[in-house]
Design an enzyme around this catalytic site. Structure first.
Site, PDB file in Angstrom:
ATOM      1  N   SER A  55       0.839  -1.204   0.000  1.00  0.00           N
ATOM      2  CA  SER A  55       0.000   0.000   0.000  1.00  0.00           C
ATOM      3  C   SER A  55       0.866   1.242   0.000  1.00  0.00           C
ATOM      4  CB  SER A  55      -0.895   0.007   1.243  1.00  0.00           C
ATOM      5  OG  SER A  55      -1.389   1.311   1.446  1.00  0.00           O
TER       6      SER A  55
ATOM      7  N   HIS B  35      -1.320  -1.275  -4.231  1.00  0.00           N
ATOM      8  CA  HIS B  35      -2.569  -0.999  -3.522  1.00  0.00           C
ATOM      9  C   HIS B  35      -2.650   0.505  -3.263  1.00  0.00           C
ATOM     10  CE1 HIS B  35      -5.909  -2.069  -0.760  1.00  0.00           C
ATOM     11  NE2 HIS B  35      -5.456  -1.079  -0.003  1.00  0.00           N
TER      12      HIS B  35
ATOM     13  N   MET C   3      -8.877   8.135   0.191  1.00  0.00           N
ATOM     14  CA  MET C   3      -9.649   8.534   1.385  1.00  0.00           C
ATOM     15  C   MET C   3     -10.179   9.952   1.214  1.00  0.00           C
ATOM     16  SD  MET C   3      -7.230   7.135   4.450  1.00  0.00           S
ATOM     17  CE  MET C   3      -6.377   5.567   4.346  1.00  0.00           C
TER      18      MET C   3
ATOM     19  N   HIS D 155      -8.478   0.947  -3.573  1.00  0.00           N
ATOM     20  CA  HIS D 155      -9.319   0.787  -2.385  1.00  0.00           C
ATOM     21  C   HIS D 155      -9.967   2.130  -2.078  1.00  0.00           C
ATOM     22  CE1 HIS D 155      -9.316  -0.276   2.233  1.00  0.00           C
ATOM     23  NE2 HIS D 155     -10.537  -0.141   1.744  1.00  0.00           N
TER      24      HIS D 155
ATOM     25  N   MET E 115     -12.017   4.377   0.047  1.00  0.00           N
ATOM     26  CA  MET E 115     -12.602   4.635   1.369  1.00  0.00           C
ATOM     27  C   MET E 115     -13.285   5.995   1.301  1.00  0.00           C
ATOM     28  SD  MET E 115      -9.441   3.111   3.556  1.00  0.00           S
ATOM     29  CE  MET E 115      -8.390   3.200   2.114  1.00  0.00           C
TER      30      MET E 115
ATOM     31  N   MET F 271     -11.113  -6.022   6.095  1.00  0.00           N
ATOM     32  CA  MET F 271     -10.300  -5.031   6.818  1.00  0.00           C
ATOM     33  C   MET F 271      -9.913  -5.597   8.178  1.00  0.00           C
ATOM     34  SD  MET F 271      -9.824  -2.461   4.855  1.00  0.00           S
ATOM     35  CE  MET F 271      -8.900  -1.541   6.086  1.00  0.00           C
TER      36      MET F 271
ATOM     37  N   GLY G 122      -8.431   4.020   7.567  1.00  0.00           N
ATOM     38  CA  GLY G 122      -8.137   5.445   7.716  1.00  0.00           C
ATOM     39  C   GLY G 122      -6.668   5.750   7.906  1.00  0.00           C
ATOM     40  N   PHE G 123      -5.928   4.811   8.464  1.00  0.00           N
ATOM     41  CA  PHE G 123      -4.529   5.073   8.795  1.00  0.00           C
ATOM     42  C   PHE G 123      -3.680   3.823   8.593  1.00  0.00           C
ATOM     43  CE2 PHE G 123      -7.331   7.610  11.432  1.00  0.00           C
ATOM     44  CZ  PHE G 123      -6.868   8.891  11.176  1.00  0.00           C
ATOM     45  N   GLY G 124      -2.423   4.035   8.276  1.00  0.00           N
ATOM     46  CA  GLY G 124      -1.468   2.943   8.258  1.00  0.00           C
ATOM     47  C   GLY G 124      -0.904   2.717   9.648  1.00  0.00           C
ATOM     48  N   GLY G 125      -0.210   1.595   9.812  1.00  0.00           N
ATOM     49  CA  GLY G 125       0.537   1.349  11.042  1.00  0.00           C
ATOM     50  C   GLY G 125      -0.292   0.936  12.238  1.00  0.00           C
TER      51      GLY G 125
ATOM     52  N   ASP H  89      -6.318  -6.432   4.660  1.00  0.00           N
ATOM     53  CA  ASP H  89      -5.707  -5.106   4.663  1.00  0.00           C
ATOM     54  C   ASP H  89      -5.681  -4.550   6.081  1.00  0.00           C
ATOM     55  OD1 ASP H  89      -4.813  -2.574   4.085  1.00  0.00           O
ATOM     56  OD2 ASP H  89      -6.539  -2.004   2.868  1.00  0.00           O
ATOM     57  N   GLY H  90      -4.448  -4.320   6.582  1.00  0.00           N
ATOM     58  CA  GLY H  90      -4.298  -3.669   7.877  1.00  0.00           C
ATOM     59  C   GLY H  90      -3.511  -4.504   8.867  1.00  0.00           C
ATOM     60  N   GLY H  91      -2.387  -3.975   9.303  1.00  0.00           N
ATOM     61  CA  GLY H  91      -1.599  -4.653  10.324  1.00  0.00           C
ATOM     62  C   GLY H  91      -0.910  -5.920   9.859  1.00  0.00           C
TER      63      GLY H  91
ATOM     64  N   GLY I   3       1.322  -1.998   4.146  1.00  0.00           N
ATOM     65  CA  GLY I   3       1.777  -0.624   3.947  1.00  0.00           C
ATOM     66  C   GLY I   3       3.061  -0.348   4.691  1.00  0.00           C
ATOM     67  N   SER I   4       2.937  -0.106   5.999  1.00  0.00           N
ATOM     68  CA  SER I   4       4.123   0.256   6.783  1.00  0.00           C
ATOM     69  C   SER I   4       5.148  -0.869   6.821  1.00  0.00           C
ATOM     70  CB  SER I   4       3.713   0.657   8.207  1.00  0.00           C
ATOM     71  OG  SER I   4       2.869  -0.318   8.783  1.00  0.00           O
TER      72      SER I   4
HETATM   73  C1  DX5 Z   1      -5.889   1.509   5.947  1.00  0.00           C
HETATM   74  C2  DX5 Z   1      -5.522   1.207   4.530  1.00  0.00           C
HETATM   75  C3  DX5 Z   1      -4.410   0.274   4.392  1.00  0.00           C
HETATM   76  C4  DX5 Z   1      -3.121   0.743   4.990  1.00  0.00           C
HETATM   77  C5  DX5 Z   1      -2.521  -0.450   5.668  1.00  0.00           C
HETATM   78  O1  DX5 Z   1      -7.085   2.173   6.012  1.00  0.00           O
HETATM   79  O2  DX5 Z   1      -6.618   0.685   3.814  1.00  0.00           O
HETATM   80  O3  DX5 Z   1      -4.208  -0.150   3.040  1.00  0.00           O
HETATM   81  O4  DX5 Z   1      -2.193   1.243   4.071  1.00  0.00           O
HETATM   82  O5  DX5 Z   1      -1.413  -0.036   6.371  1.00  0.00           O
HETATM   83  P1  DX5 Z   1      -0.599  -1.012   7.303  1.00  0.00           P
HETATM   84  O6  DX5 Z   1      -0.168  -2.157   6.453  1.00  0.00           O
HETATM   85  O7  DX5 Z   1       0.525  -0.155   7.784  1.00  0.00           O
HETATM   86  O8  DX5 Z   1      -1.547  -1.433   8.407  1.00  0.00           O
HETATM   87 ZN    ZN Z   2      -6.235  -0.246   1.789  1.00  0.00          ZN
END
Ligand code: DX5
Ligand code: ZN
Length: 217
Positions: free
Chosen positions: A7, A32, A36, A65, A67, A136, A141-144, A174-176, A196-197
């Protein structure tokens, strides 16, 4: 074999094309892209112009994606020669069936994302129309953020339903996602892992992609 979709939410946007080149070099399967709107989720990222700016700068297919609220008003903005999936949120679509058909009519594969509190059963009457279901594993909304374990149950349930009903949607998470939980996620039946992160936070991004592929391959 599961696939990896890094991502770009955690990428350095000031050199986006270079960052995408790094994941391609490492052997990523998709880019990805997290769109948002500051309404469906608290954060704002980017829209169609940024997606279009990287067309031709990479050979990777795009996994978009959305959102955003009222995605039906924006979907055409994200159709490019490299767009493989457009994913809308179940929670953002009053007329979900219609939105899925809209995506498919544009020649793009259609996906629906489920927030952590949204049950798989909410997709019962559209599952046969879907190319992808995005589980999800954080609140969007946020990475990490930290992985929410109940997402694993949703993957297993979706995998069971598609085998029982002979359906062909792919399952994405997607996420974590990180190198520690990737093997378990794949074993649960997931086909595409978004990270992502865990990818763009690495000092050596291509090496991190290769590390993921070693687990997923
Ligand atoms: C969160 C996004 C994810 C995000 C995941 O709302 O949809 O795609 O980039 O980030 P990580 O992998 O850091 O949780
Ligand atoms: Zn995503």
């Amino acid at each position: 074999m599961a696939k990896l979709a890094p991502s770009i939410l955690s990428a350095d946007f000031s050199r986006l094309a270079d960052q995408i080149a790094l994941i391609e070099l490492g052997g990523a399967d998709y880019v990805h892209m997290d769109v948002m709107d500051g309404a469906f989720v608290p954060n704002i990222t980017f829209g169609g112009p940024v997606v279009k700016s990287v067309v031709g700068k990479t050979g990777l297919p795009f996994d978009i994606h959305l959102m955003i609220e009222h995605p039906e008003q924006r979907i055409p903005d994200f159709v490019t020669p490299q767009t493989e999936f457009i994913v809308v949120h179940q929670e953002a679509c009053t007329h979900l069936h219609r939105v899925i058909q809209q995506i498919k009519d544009l020649g793009v594969k259609a996906g629906v994302a489920l927030n952590p509190a949204t049950p798989v059963s909410s997709l019962e009457y559209v599952l046969s129309d879907l190319d992808l279901v995005l589980v999800m594993s954080v609140n969007p909304g946020f990475g990490g953020q930290k992985f929410i374990p109940s997402a694993m149950d949703k993957i297993r349930l979706l995998d069971r339903i598609r085998r029982e009903k002979d359906l062909h949607f792919v399952i994405e998470i997607d996420g974590g996602v990180n190198l520690k939980n990737a093997a378990d996620i794949k074993a649960a039946g997931c086909d595409i892992l978004v990270a992502g992160s865990a990818v763009f936070g690495a000092d050596d991004i291509p090496a991190r992609v290769r590390d993921f592929q070693a687990v997923l391959g």
